[in-house]
Design an enzyme around this catalytic site. Structure first.
Site, short mmCIF file in Angstrom:
data_model
loop_
_atom_site.label_atom_id
_atom_site.label_comp_id
_atom_site.label_asym_id
_atom_site.label_seq_id
_atom_site.Cartn_x
_atom_site.Cartn_y
_atom_site.Cartn_z
N LYS A 171 -11.80 -0.80 1.61
CA LYS A 171 -10.95 0.13 1.50
C LYS A 171 -10.58 0.77 2.64
O LYS A 171 -11.38 1.88 3.12
CB LYS A 171 -11.76 0.84 0.34
N GLU B 125 -2.80 -6.90 -7.47
CA GLU B 125 -3.05 -5.58 -7.89
C GLU B 125 -1.87 -4.82 -7.86
O GLU B 125 -0.65 -5.24 -7.07
CB GLU B 125 -3.93 -5.23 -7.55
N LEU C 295 -8.65 -4.85 -4.26
CA LEU C 295 -9.73 -4.12 -4.15
C LEU C 295 -10.50 -3.89 -5.58
O LEU C 295 -9.95 -4.05 -6.30
CB LEU C 295 -9.26 -2.66 -4.02
N TYR D 153 -12.10 4.81 3.43
CA TYR D 153 -12.01 6.02 2.63
C TYR D 153 -12.29 5.81 1.12
O TYR D 153 -12.57 4.61 0.90
CB TYR D 153 -10.60 6.57 2.91
N1 PLP Z 1 -6.26 -0.91 -5.62
C1 PLP Z 1 -5.86 -0.35 -4.75
C2 PLP Z 1 -4.98 -1.02 -3.65
C3 PLP Z 1 -6.10 0.86 -4.55
O1 PLP Z 1 -5.54 1.30 -3.27
C4 PLP Z 1 -6.95 1.59 -5.49
C5 PLP Z 1 -7.35 2.97 -5.18
O2 PLP Z 1 -7.00 3.58 -4.50
C6 PLP Z 1 -7.10 0.65 -6.61
C7 PLP Z 1 -6.96 -0.61 -6.73
C8 PLP Z 1 -8.07 1.50 -7.82
O3 PLP Z 1 -9.40 1.58 -7.30
P1 PLP Z 1 -10.17 2.64 -7.96
O4 PLP Z 1 -10.46 2.49 -9.57
O5 PLP Z 1 -11.54 2.66 -7.18
O6 PLP Z 1 -9.52 4.09 -7.69
#
Ligand code: PLP
Length: 293
Positions: free
Chosen positions: A149, A182, A207, A33
């Site tokens: 993701k 994170e 991620l 997603y």
């Molecule tokens: N880390 C995780 C586990 C996430 O689920 C997300 C966003 O959903 C992020 C980091 C931040 O990613 P992005 O900046 O692409 O939204």
């Protein structure tokens, strides 16, 4: 206003939109997603989100269901039909529908596509950004491929709920070595006393956030420096600033970690500056409607 979702080729009222019970996204979390920010009716950093979706689907061996441009057109249409000026658009691609067996279906199946959009409470978001948010820390008990993701987010869901139960906004996940990986749905950053930003390298442990990636350009443009290296909770607690990044909240100052104040328990100047200029550096898509100024 009735909200609208896109499901496998059709735009439907959200309340009745549904997928088949043997969709592998439902039964195995066999799906990837993306969530993109909508600002002033425009999708932010769509190209980067689409590229990451392509990488996630490649890793799962799910074919890209249509061109990135066609997926983008559907996302814009869902944003338009829901009249979202500021909010998020959600895109999910599953392996598709097949009799329930763990292994991939032998005959190719058509990937399942779901797109929804919703407005965000911008007043509440600004209030939070002005005050800063709090985080707690928890062991990172996720699988080793969190760089993909996928919708398999149960550990993230449980961590976020623990944060909410503790009256905090986010949970920072800690690896076996005591380093922050994170947040449950955000990337984690600290700012050292000399103004250098620190964030964990985007290997398989986190991620590779799109907001994180764009922030590298912001930081360079603003004459700041990033050190990509893991940092411990102890280091974060003595940092002069800390913040989170994610598409649904952009850049969010952290003022407390496990009850310990960061700086003066107020958003720091570097975080506030980065938040203020972030969208000057992001890629801004076309507007969905002439109604949006
Ligand atoms: N880390 C995780 C586990 C996430 O689920 C997300 C966003 O959903 C992020 C980091 C931040 O990613 P992005 O900046 O692409 O939204």
């Amino acid at each position: 206003m009735t909200r609208t979702a896109y499901v496998n080729g059709q735009y439907m009222p959200l309340g009745v939109a549904s997928v088949r019970i043997e969709d592998r996204g439902l039964q195995f979390a066999d799906a990837a997603y993306e969530v993109c920010e909508i600002k002033a009716g425009r999708i932010i950093d769509e190209r980067r989100h689409m590229e990451r979706l392509g990488r996630s689907l490649d890793a799962l061996q799910i074919p890209m269901p249509m061109s990135q441009a066609a997926l983008g057109a559907i996302m814009r249409e869902v944003v338009r039909r829901n009249r979202v000026r500021d909010g998020i658009v959600y895109l999910q691609v599953s392996r598709g529908v097949a009799a329930r067996n763990h292994a991939f279906p032998r005959a190719p199946v058509r990937p399942g596509i779901v797109v929804t959009a919703r407005r965000s409470d911008t007043i509440e978001m600004t209030r939070r950004a002005d005050q800063g948010v709090t985080v707690i820390t928890l062991p990172d008990n996720r699988w080793e491929r969190v760089d993909i993701k996928t919708v398999g987010l149960l550990p993230n869901v449980l961590a976020k709920q623990k944060a909410v139960d503790a009256g905090a906004f986010e949970a920072w996940l800690i690896d076996k070595g005591g380093f922050v990986t994170e947040g449950s749905a955000t990337n984690a950053w600290i700012v050292q006393k000399d103004g250098t930003l620190v964030t964990r390298p985007a290997d398989r442990g986190i991620l590779r956030g799109i907001t994180r990636g764009t922030l590298f350009e912001v930081v360079a443009g603003e004459g700041l420096r990033i050190e990509e290296r893991p940092f411990t909770v102890a280091e974060a607690k003595t940092a002069s600033e800390a913040f989170l990044t994610g598409s649904s909240l952009s850049i969010m100052p952290v003022v407390e970690i496990d009850g310990h104040a960061i700086g003066r328990r107020q958003p720091g100047p570097i975080t506030a500056r980065l938040r203020a200029v972030f969208h000057d550096y992001a890629e801004i898509g076309p507007v969905w409607s002439s109604l949006v100024p």
